[in-house]
Every structure is written in C-alpha cells, then in structure tokens.
Design a protein around this motif. Structure first.
Motif, PDB file in Angstrom:
ATOM      1  N   UNK A  27       4.834  -1.150 -16.758  1.00 23.57           N
ATOM      2  CA  UNK A  27       5.124  -2.438 -16.132  1.00 23.57           C
ATOM      3  C   UNK A  27       5.302  -2.313 -14.620  1.00 23.57           C
ATOM      4  N   UNK A  28       5.742  -1.131 -14.146  1.00 19.25           N
ATOM      5  CA  UNK A  28       5.904  -0.922 -12.713  1.00 19.25           C
ATOM      6  C   UNK A  28       4.556  -0.970 -12.001  1.00 19.25           C
ATOM      7  N   UNK A  29       3.554  -0.321 -12.593  1.00 21.89           N
ATOM      8  CA  UNK A  29       2.226  -0.326 -11.991  1.00 21.89           C
ATOM      9  C   UNK A  29       1.568  -1.705 -12.129  1.00 21.89           C
ATOM     10  N   UNK A  30       1.803  -2.378 -13.252  1.00 20.32           N
ATOM     11  CA  UNK A  30       1.270  -3.731 -13.422  1.00 20.32           C
ATOM     12  C   UNK A  30       1.843  -4.655 -12.349  1.00 20.32           C
ATOM     13  N   UNK A  74       4.145   5.689  -5.350  1.00 21.01           N
ATOM     14  CA  UNK A  74       4.328   5.749  -6.802  1.00 21.01           C
ATOM     15  C   UNK A  74       3.239   6.591  -7.470  1.00 21.01           C
ATOM     16  N   UNK A  75       2.022   6.501  -6.966  1.00 16.86           N
ATOM     17  CA  UNK A  75       0.900   7.191  -7.600  1.00 16.86           C
ATOM     18  C   UNK A  75       0.826   8.669  -7.227  1.00 16.86           C
ATOM     19  N   UNK A  76       1.324   9.028  -6.049  1.00 18.21           N
ATOM     20  CA  UNK A  76       1.166  10.403  -5.563  1.00 18.21           C
ATOM     21  C   UNK A  76       2.347  11.305  -5.882  1.00 18.21           C
ATOM     22  N   UNK A  77       3.498  10.718  -6.153  1.00 19.97           N
ATOM     23  CA  UNK A  77       4.700  11.512  -6.404  1.00 19.97           C
ATOM     24  C   UNK A  77       4.865  11.731  -7.912  1.00 19.97           C
ATOM     25  N   UNK A  78       4.788  12.984  -8.354  1.00 16.96           N
ATOM     26  CA  UNK A  78       4.863  13.280  -9.785  1.00 16.96           C
ATOM     27  C   UNK A  78       6.221  12.940 -10.374  1.00 16.96           C
ATOM     28  N   UNK A  79       7.278  13.116  -9.597  1.00 21.85           N
ATOM     29  CA  UNK A  79       8.616  12.787 -10.102  1.00 21.85           C
ATOM     30  C   UNK A  79       8.728  11.282 -10.338  1.00 21.85           C
ATOM     31  N   UNK A  80       8.134  10.499  -9.452  1.00 26.95           N
ATOM     32  CA  UNK A  80       8.147   9.054  -9.637  1.00 26.95           C
ATOM     33  C   UNK A  80       7.258   8.635 -10.802  1.00 26.95           C
ATOM     34  N   UNK A  81       6.162   9.331 -10.990  1.00 27.39           N
ATOM     35  CA  UNK A  81       5.271   9.022 -12.106  1.00 27.39           C
ATOM     36  C   UNK A  81       5.965   9.201 -13.448  1.00 27.39           C
ATOM     37  N   UNK A  82       6.764  10.267 -13.554  1.00 28.20           N
ATOM     38  CA  UNK A  82       7.466  10.518 -14.824  1.00 28.20           C
ATOM     39  C   UNK A  82       8.515   9.456 -15.100  1.00 28.20           C
ATOM     40  N   UNK A  83       9.083   8.895 -14.059  1.00 29.11           N
ATOM     41  CA  UNK A  83      10.122   7.872 -14.224  1.00 29.11           C
ATOM     42  C   UNK A  83       9.540   6.466 -14.375  1.00 29.11           C
ATOM     43  N   UNK A  96       0.293  -3.712  -8.767  1.00 27.41           N
ATOM     44  CA  UNK A  96      -1.108  -4.100  -8.617  1.00 27.41           C
ATOM     45  C   UNK A  96      -1.277  -5.633  -8.690  1.00 27.41           C
ATOM     46  N   UNK A  97      -0.434  -6.310  -9.464  1.00 23.39           N
ATOM     47  CA  UNK A  97      -0.486  -7.776  -9.490  1.00 23.39           C
ATOM     48  C   UNK A  97      -0.092  -8.339  -8.125  1.00 23.39           C
ATOM     49  N   UNK A  98       0.978  -7.794  -7.561  1.00 17.97           N
ATOM     50  CA  UNK A  98       1.396  -8.220  -6.224  1.00 17.97           C
ATOM     51  C   UNK A  98       0.319  -7.898  -5.193  1.00 17.97           C
ATOM     52  N   UNK A  99      -0.309  -6.737  -5.342  1.00 19.05           N
ATOM     53  CA  UNK A  99      -1.347  -6.342  -4.395  1.00 19.05           C
ATOM     54  C   UNK A  99      -2.512  -7.337  -4.423  1.00 19.05           C
ATOM     55  N   UNK A 100      -2.935  -7.738  -5.616  1.00 18.73           N
ATOM     56  CA  UNK A 100      -4.040  -8.697  -5.734  1.00 18.73           C
ATOM     57  C   UNK A 100      -3.654 -10.033  -5.105  1.00 18.73           C
ATOM     58  N   UNK A 101      -2.457 -10.504  -5.414  1.00 18.91           N
ATOM     59  CA  UNK A 101      -2.010 -11.803  -4.900  1.00 18.91           C
ATOM     60  C   UNK A 101      -1.882 -11.784  -3.378  1.00 18.91           C
ATOM     61  N   UNK A 102      -1.273 -10.729  -2.846  1.00 19.85           N
ATOM     62  CA  UNK A 102      -1.092 -10.635  -1.394  1.00 19.85           C
ATOM     63  C   UNK A 102      -2.431 -10.453  -0.693  1.00 19.85           C
ATOM     64  N   UNK A 103      -3.331  -9.664  -1.287  1.00 26.17           N
ATOM     65  CA  UNK A 103      -4.656  -9.484  -0.696  1.00 26.17           C
ATOM     66  C   UNK A 103      -5.411 -10.802  -0.640  1.00 26.17           C
ATOM     67  N   UNK A 109       0.839  -1.201   0.000  1.00 23.34           N
ATOM     68  CA  UNK A 109       0.000   0.000   0.000  1.00 23.34           C
ATOM     69  C   UNK A 109       0.870   1.245   0.000  1.00 23.34           C
ATOM     70  N   UNK A 110       1.897   1.253   0.845  1.00 26.28           N
ATOM     71  CA  UNK A 110       2.800   2.398   0.922  1.00 26.28           C
ATOM     72  C   UNK A 110       3.500   2.613  -0.416  1.00 26.28           C
ATOM     73  N   UNK A 111       3.974   1.532  -1.030  1.00 28.47           N
ATOM     74  CA  UNK A 111       4.691   1.650  -2.300  1.00 28.47           C
ATOM     75  C   UNK A 111       3.774   2.108  -3.428  1.00 28.47           C
ATOM     76  N   UNK A 112       2.542   1.627  -3.439  1.00 35.10           N
ATOM     77  CA  UNK A 112       1.595   2.031  -4.483  1.00 35.10           C
ATOM     78  C   UNK A 112       1.225   3.503  -4.342  1.00 35.10           C
ATOM     79  N   UNK A 113       0.903   3.929  -3.127  1.00 39.59           N
ATOM     80  CA  UNK A 113       0.550   5.328  -2.897  1.00 39.59           C
ATOM     81  C   UNK A 113       1.745   6.230  -3.209  1.00 39.59           C
TER      82      UNK A 113
END
Length: 231
Positions: free
Chosen positions: A124-127, A111-120, A130-137, A105-109
């Motif tokens: 595949x990073x988001x895939x 990545x999604x909230x930081x504009x500098x991280x979004x540009x980089x 979110x794949x790990x999030x589904x599996x772990x959930x 959750x911390x890593x997803x938020x």
C-alpha cells in the motif's frame, strides 16, 4: 451512461468508500491510524523529500480551493481579470507542482533504493506513492505544459461548477463533456485516491493535532548529566 457513471456515480462511490472506510478504521483499527516515521532507517532524504512534498501539497490544496471552490463570478466582482488569474495560476501553480513532484521523486527513490525501507514497506505504501506521483504529474502538466503550449483552459466554467455540484448533491455531467482528456484523467485518479485513503498511511491526512498545544510538556534528561548527578 458512461458520462453519468464517471461524473455522477463514480465520485459519490469513491467518497462513500472513503467515509465508510474511515469510520471502520477509526472504530476497529485506530492503532494504525497514523503514519509511522521511518526516520530511524534513513533521515537525510526523508527530510528533503517530506518537506518538499508536504509544503507543496499544502499550497496545492489552497490553489485548488481558489480555482475550483471559489466561483469565477467572485473573481470578476473583485476585479481579477482572466489573464491575471491564469498568469498567477501558471507561475505559482507551476512552482508548487514542481516542488511537490520533486519531493515525491525523492521519496519514491528513497523507498525503492533503501533495502531496510523495502523490508518495512507494505504494498500500500508503493501504491500510495505512485498514485500521488500520477496525480501530481498530471496536475503539474495541466498547469504548465497544457496552458503554455496548448491554451489556457478555463476550468472555472466546467470543472469548478461540476465539483461544487458534487458537494451540493446536484452534479451536472454535461459540464464535463467538453473537458480535455488530461483533466478528466486527473479528476478520475484524484477520486480513486480518496477511495484508498482509509487503507493506506494517507489516513493521517484526516488527523488534526488539535490537542497538541494543550498537552503536558515532555521532560527529557541527558544521560551524561544523569550520570554526573548520581552519587
């Protein structure tokens, strides 16, 4: 036919994609094998999320080894009763799953909230996240919610032998017939994750720092001390 596909053909297809993809990437795209750090862009939440996720996933791996790869009869020979096994699996597995889940959750938020991280970031990073999030959930829900509020499911009689059959090239799809749907979805998504490893940063999972203890030490020099020593 559907049972044969999902529990015999599909696992080998996913593993084949992973192996061939790893071989190709190691041969022709080794420069991008690792997972580049984004610490320079944001450090605080990376430290929190990364530590929680990585420690959680390490303990989760050993938990899967104990539950899936070790046969039930071995526990019986050691005198470990089913009640004790499931109690430990729910308590310790639930804690490990929750820590891993919160780290994601911390890593997803982050990545999604930081504009500098979004540009980089790449798609595949988001895939991957979110794949790990589904599996772990799903895994955490199975370990805690399902076992507590439905009934403790004895996956050592079904999923365990089936998975060991995959490794020995004798999979029995019939073992998965009566497995609860939640567990089946977890297994399907897990093999899908194996298939995408070569095309994501997860590829560094297969890198072991075996040469690290024997490498030459790196020398660092403070700029302040360097200026003082200069004439």
């Amino acid at each position: 036919m559907a049972e044969q596909f999902w529990w015999v053909i599909y696992p080998y297809l996913a593993l084949a994609i992973m192996i061939l993809g790893l071989l190709y990437r190691y041969s022709y795209a080794q420069i991008g094998w690792g997972a580049p750090s984004t610490e320079i862009l944001e450090k605080k939440y990376l430290r929190i999320g990364s530590l929680m996720f990585h420690w959680g996933i390490i303990f989760a791996f050993f938990g899967h080894v104990m539950g899936i790869l070790i046969p039930k009869w071995l526990y019986e020979q050691l005198g470990v009763k089913d009640e004790l096994y499931h109690f430990n699996a729910i308590v310790f597995g639930g804690i490990v799953g929750l820590v891993t889940w919160l780290g994601l959750i911390v890593l997803i938020v982050r990545k999604a909230a930081n504009k500098r991280l979004q540009r980089k970031a790449k798609a595949s990073d988001f895939v991957t996240l979110f794949s790990l999030f589904i599996i772990v959930t799903l895994g955490t829900s199975m370990t805690t919610l399902y076992n507590l509020f439905v009934h403790p499911y004895e996956y050592r009689d079904t999923i365990g032998p089936w998975f060991r059959g995959i490794l020995t090239f004798h999979p029995d799809a019939a073992l998965m017939a009566g497995v609860p749907l939640l567990f089946k979805i977890h297994v399907v998504f897990s093999f899908a994750l194996f298939a995408i490893i070569p095309f994501t940063k997860l590829v560094h999972f297969w890198t072991l720092p075996l040469r690290y203890p024997a490498r030459s030490p790196m020398q660092y020099r403070s700029r302040v001390n360097d200026k003082i020593k200069r004439p």
